[in-house]
Design a protein around this motif. Structure first.
Motif, PDB file in Angstrom:
ATOM      1  N   MET A   1      96.946  24.293  30.284  1.00  0.00           N
ATOM      2  CA  MET A   1      96.729  23.987  31.764  1.00  0.00           C
ATOM      3  C   MET A   1      95.143  23.560  32.265  1.00  0.00           C
ATOM      4  O   MET A   1      95.049  22.920  32.494  1.00  0.00           O
ATOM      5  N   ALA A   2      94.792  24.716  31.673  1.00  0.00           N
ATOM      6  CA  ALA A   2      93.252  24.759  32.117  1.00  0.00           C
ATOM      7  C   ALA A   2      92.328  24.330  31.782  1.00  0.00           C
ATOM      8  O   ALA A   2      91.490  23.254  32.854  1.00  0.00           O
TER       9      ALA A   2
ATOM     10  N   TRP B   1      92.636  19.434  33.484  1.00  0.00           N
ATOM     11  CA  TRP B   1      92.028  18.656  34.021  1.00  0.00           C
ATOM     12  C   TRP B   1      90.757  18.322  33.994  1.00  0.00           C
ATOM     13  O   TRP B   1      90.513  17.280  34.785  1.00  0.00           O
ATOM     14  N   ARG B   2      90.619  18.454  32.732  1.00  0.00           N
ATOM     15  CA  ARG B   2      88.602  18.278  32.851  1.00  0.00           C
ATOM     16  C   ARG B   2      88.578  17.054  31.727  1.00  0.00           C
ATOM     17  O   ARG B   2      88.671  16.284  31.001  1.00  0.00           O
ATOM     18  N   THR B   3      88.036  16.393  32.627  1.00  0.00           N
ATOM     19  CA  THR B   3      87.236  14.754  31.761  1.00  0.00           C
ATOM     20  C   THR B   3      86.240  15.299  31.235  1.00  0.00           C
ATOM     21  O   THR B   3      85.687  16.317  31.638  1.00  0.00           O
TER      22      THR B   3
ATOM     23  N   SER C   1     105.716  13.016  35.790  1.00  0.00           N
ATOM     24  CA  SER C   1     104.807  13.528  35.738  1.00  0.00           C
ATOM     25  C   SER C   1     104.904  14.766  37.045  1.00  0.00           C
ATOM     26  O   SER C   1     104.463  15.989  36.940  1.00  0.00           O
TER      27      SER C   1
ATOM     28  N   SER D   1      83.279  20.431  37.257  1.00  0.00           N
ATOM     29  CA  SER D   1      84.781  20.184  37.247  1.00  0.00           C
ATOM     30  C   SER D   1      84.636  18.939  35.694  1.00  0.00           C
ATOM     31  O   SER D   1      85.852  19.508  34.901  1.00  0.00           O
ATOM     32  N   GLU D   2      83.661  18.605  35.666  1.00  0.00           N
ATOM     33  CA  GLU D   2      83.720  18.084  34.466  1.00  0.00           C
ATOM     34  C   GLU D   2      83.715  18.727  33.273  1.00  0.00           C
ATOM     35  O   GLU D   2      84.564  18.803  31.542  1.00  0.00           O
TER      36      GLU D   2
ATOM     37  N   GLY E   1      83.499  22.149  33.015  1.00  0.00           N
ATOM     38  CA  GLY E   1      83.576  23.479  32.696  1.00  0.00           C
ATOM     39  C   GLY E   1      82.519  24.281  33.167  1.00  0.00           C
ATOM     40  O   GLY E   1      81.182  24.171  33.125  1.00  0.00           O
TER      41      GLY E   1
ATOM     42  N   ARG F   1      90.290  19.443  40.687  1.00  0.00           N
ATOM     43  CA  ARG F   1      90.124  19.641  39.280  1.00  0.00           C
ATOM     44  C   ARG F   1      89.726  21.388  38.697  1.00  0.00           C
ATOM     45  O   ARG F   1      89.928  21.614  37.336  1.00  0.00           O
TER      46      ARG F   1
ATOM     47  N   MET G   1      91.422  23.473  40.078  1.00  0.00           N
ATOM     48  CA  MET G   1      92.938  23.366  39.044  1.00  0.00           C
ATOM     49  C   MET G   1      92.611  24.573  37.958  1.00  0.00           C
ATOM     50  O   MET G   1      93.506  25.005  36.956  1.00  0.00           O
ATOM     51  N   ALA G   2      91.551  23.849  36.953  1.00  0.00           N
ATOM     52  CA  ALA G   2      90.942  24.058  35.749  1.00  0.00           C
ATOM     53  C   ALA G   2      90.693  25.867  35.879  1.00  0.00           C
ATOM     54  O   ALA G   2      91.060  26.281  35.004  1.00  0.00           O
ATOM     55  N   GLU G   3      89.997  26.396  36.935  1.00  0.00           N
ATOM     56  CA  GLU G   3      90.064  27.728  36.735  1.00  0.00           C
ATOM     57  C   GLU G   3      91.951  28.760  37.323  1.00  0.00           C
ATOM     58  O   GLU G   3      91.488  29.445  37.335  1.00  0.00           O
TER      59      GLU G   3
ATOM     60  N   LEU H   1     100.450  18.059  43.206  1.00  0.00           N
ATOM     61  CA  LEU H   1      98.490  18.648  42.631  1.00  0.00           C
ATOM     62  C   LEU H   1      98.937  17.296  41.334  1.00  0.00           C
ATOM     63  O   LEU H   1      98.142  16.852  40.699  1.00  0.00           O
ATOM     64  N   THR H   2     100.013  17.424  40.440  1.00  0.00           N
ATOM     65  CA  THR H   2      99.918  16.819  39.065  1.00  0.00           C
ATOM     66  C   THR H   2     100.338  15.404  39.208  1.00  0.00           C
ATOM     67  O   THR H   2      99.257  15.005  38.266  1.00  0.00           O
TER      68      THR H   2
ATOM     69  N   LEU I   1      96.239  14.191  40.599  1.00  0.00           N
ATOM     70  CA  LEU I   1      95.787  14.309  39.178  1.00  0.00           C
ATOM     71  C   LEU I   1      96.023  13.295  38.109  1.00  0.00           C
ATOM     72  O   LEU I   1      94.828  12.306  37.871  1.00  0.00           O
TER      73      LEU I   1
END
Lengths: 192, 192, 192, 192
Positions: A104-105, A108-110, A153, B21-22, B24, B101, B104-106, B160-161, B164
DNA sequence: GATGAATGAGTTTTCATTCAT
DNA sequence: GATGAATGAAAACTCATTCAT
């Protein structure tokens, strides 16, 4: 590939999953991974070309496990199959919590090396759900103009979010309660 | 605080949001942030005590914006308010994609310094939704034995899902279409 | 570029030349270079992108010095100019022995990142000599069907080899003796 | 010693010569050598006590070949013998280019373990040439006050430099042309 | 004879942070 | 207010060598 090597790789995966899911990729050092796996640091580099490749391999290995579980859960008529798939997703996340957090973490990272790998994972998992939604449309239990992609989704994200909140905030509640609430929501979607 | 300084801080925020965000948090260096913001590296340390503080400040700044937007959207009778909140969440994610993003990632990471900050954010956002679900229970549009906590989390994760995935996979689709599909799903929950 | 930075780069060059010419590129660590230059290891990486780039920059800097010296020695009629250039080559190698060893050791290596840089060096130095040989052909002191390219390379290599053997085996002999022997050999070439 | 083992050692030599001459001793790993030789890494250690021993053995093997060739070329009266030795040096470098590059690259390095081995080689090769120069002095074809040591070194370096430039820059030119130019230069030395 | 998985000491490299200007 | 050269601790990574098979 020798089985000794295979076993070493497996131990490295297990060590890396826990550490990375807790601390993040950047904050986890190769030293830590090696130590936890009980091997020398050089062994990590003998088995993987570097930290990034270990991570990519790790996620591919994770996908395979998730995919296998979800696919195996598609049994019986669509409604029951959907319920079974959602329960399996919940169970998987409960059992392999570290791996799930990790996926999950990063999901969302591009612009990461492993971006494509992660997208594949998501597509695979969501695909199983979307497939069932299509079956439900054919069975007349869902309107045929519903956007299946978005709905798949939505369901996937719903279960994932609920599962991780469950593990984080109320880990002692039985899976059955969470599953029941999810099914009540999902049943609302379906044509009565 | 001088407005020149304020402007510098703002440029650092914008630079940090995009980069982190891209890539990390760990993979983004202070050098990169300074370069993107068009200032010298020392300037980051003149304006913030360090990289971590920049990150915390960044997230708090993000929270404030999300909270303001969601709260402002709670207008009218519960059903309409819910629809409005979900649309606002979608809009916010569309407009502040990088920030979303990042959060969410965190959000799924435990044992981080800023873990509490992130949890607060989530709690705030989910709280707005759960509040509306309670209103709907009172209005008789939802069964009173529904687990509101789980349902709020489910709705939040669903939006959210979907948001994104929308930005990632089909960024050209109009927001209206995505919102409509979400509302159809959510309406299924509600008592008819 | 600030002069402080320029000074640091210069100190790193001086340190690297000695160490690398003695031990070779591979056997010389960045730690050693930094320590000898009296700076922290990180400073090497602040000033150069890495060990290889330091090496390339070092050789380019060395070339410039050698070229400047040789060019400045081209004075007067061809015969005297040739004598002067050969003496200067001898002197340069005597004074900058480390640099000369370094250049020679790498000059024969293909498939290195700095291969082109080294070739440039050689071409520049040999070019000065070949130019004088052409003048001598025009002056009728050398036959006009002599292969100037090969002859230039021959003279260059002769002086270089003699110079390094001098420094290695008989460092106490005066330069004048070595130069006299070389000139006797070279005079033999010339038309009498 | 079994011939299988001998064959393996030989393959390792060939692999090592090429790689080390291209990249240098330090930059060539045992992995690379083993891979190029088509054997496992452990095999290198079964056949040699380590990387350094392989390198030393390699150079001794090279010396033997060069010495054999040059000695065999000393035939007939001094002038003809000198011409024959220079041609043989050219031929050897043309045929064993990698080995020649390797020897040259190390020849200028002081403070190496194998420094003495390399010096021996040079002394042997230059000795053959100096011996012929002494014969020429006795025959009255060279002045008796010429510094034989310096002149031998000069001739050796001349041929070596020309040979390597030939292989590097104009590998398609016939050996005969290069040899002819060298002989013209050398003839100039000799008393007419 | 030969193999290749594993090792760990030694290296290269990164980067948040400091500080003199 | 802002800068950027310098730092050094903490990483990532390399590779000659060992050894069980």
């Amino acid at each position: 590939m020798s089985s000794r090597r295979e076993a070493t790789r497996h131990r490295l995966f297990e060590a890396a999953i826990t550490l990375i899911s807790e601390q993040g990729f950047g904050a986890t050092s190769v030293d830590q991974i090696a130590e936890r796996a009980g091997v020398a640091k050089g062994t990590v580099y003998y088995n993987f070309s570097g930290k990034a490749e270990l991570y990519t391999a790790l996620m591919e290995w994770g996908v395979q496990r998730l995919s296998d579980h979800l696919s195996a859960a598609v049994v019986g008529p669509p409604r029951e199959a959907l319920s079974s798939v959602l329960r399996t997703e919940l169970e998987f996340i409960g059992t392999h919590e570290s791996l799930a957090r990790l996926l999950m973490a990063e999901a969302w990272r591009t612009r990461q090396t492993w971006y494509d790998t992660v997208r594949q994972i998501r597509a695979g998992a969501i695909g199983v759900i979307s497939g069932l939604l299509e079956d439900l449309v054919e069975a007349g239990e869902l309107p045929d103009d519903l956007d299946i992609g978005v709905a798949g989704s939505a369901l996937f994200g719903m279960v994932l979010t609920v599962a991780l909140d469950w593990r984080t905030l109320q880990p002692d509640r039985p899976l059955e309660e969470i599953h029941a609430t999810l099914i009540r929501l999902v049943d609302g979607f379906l044509t009565r």
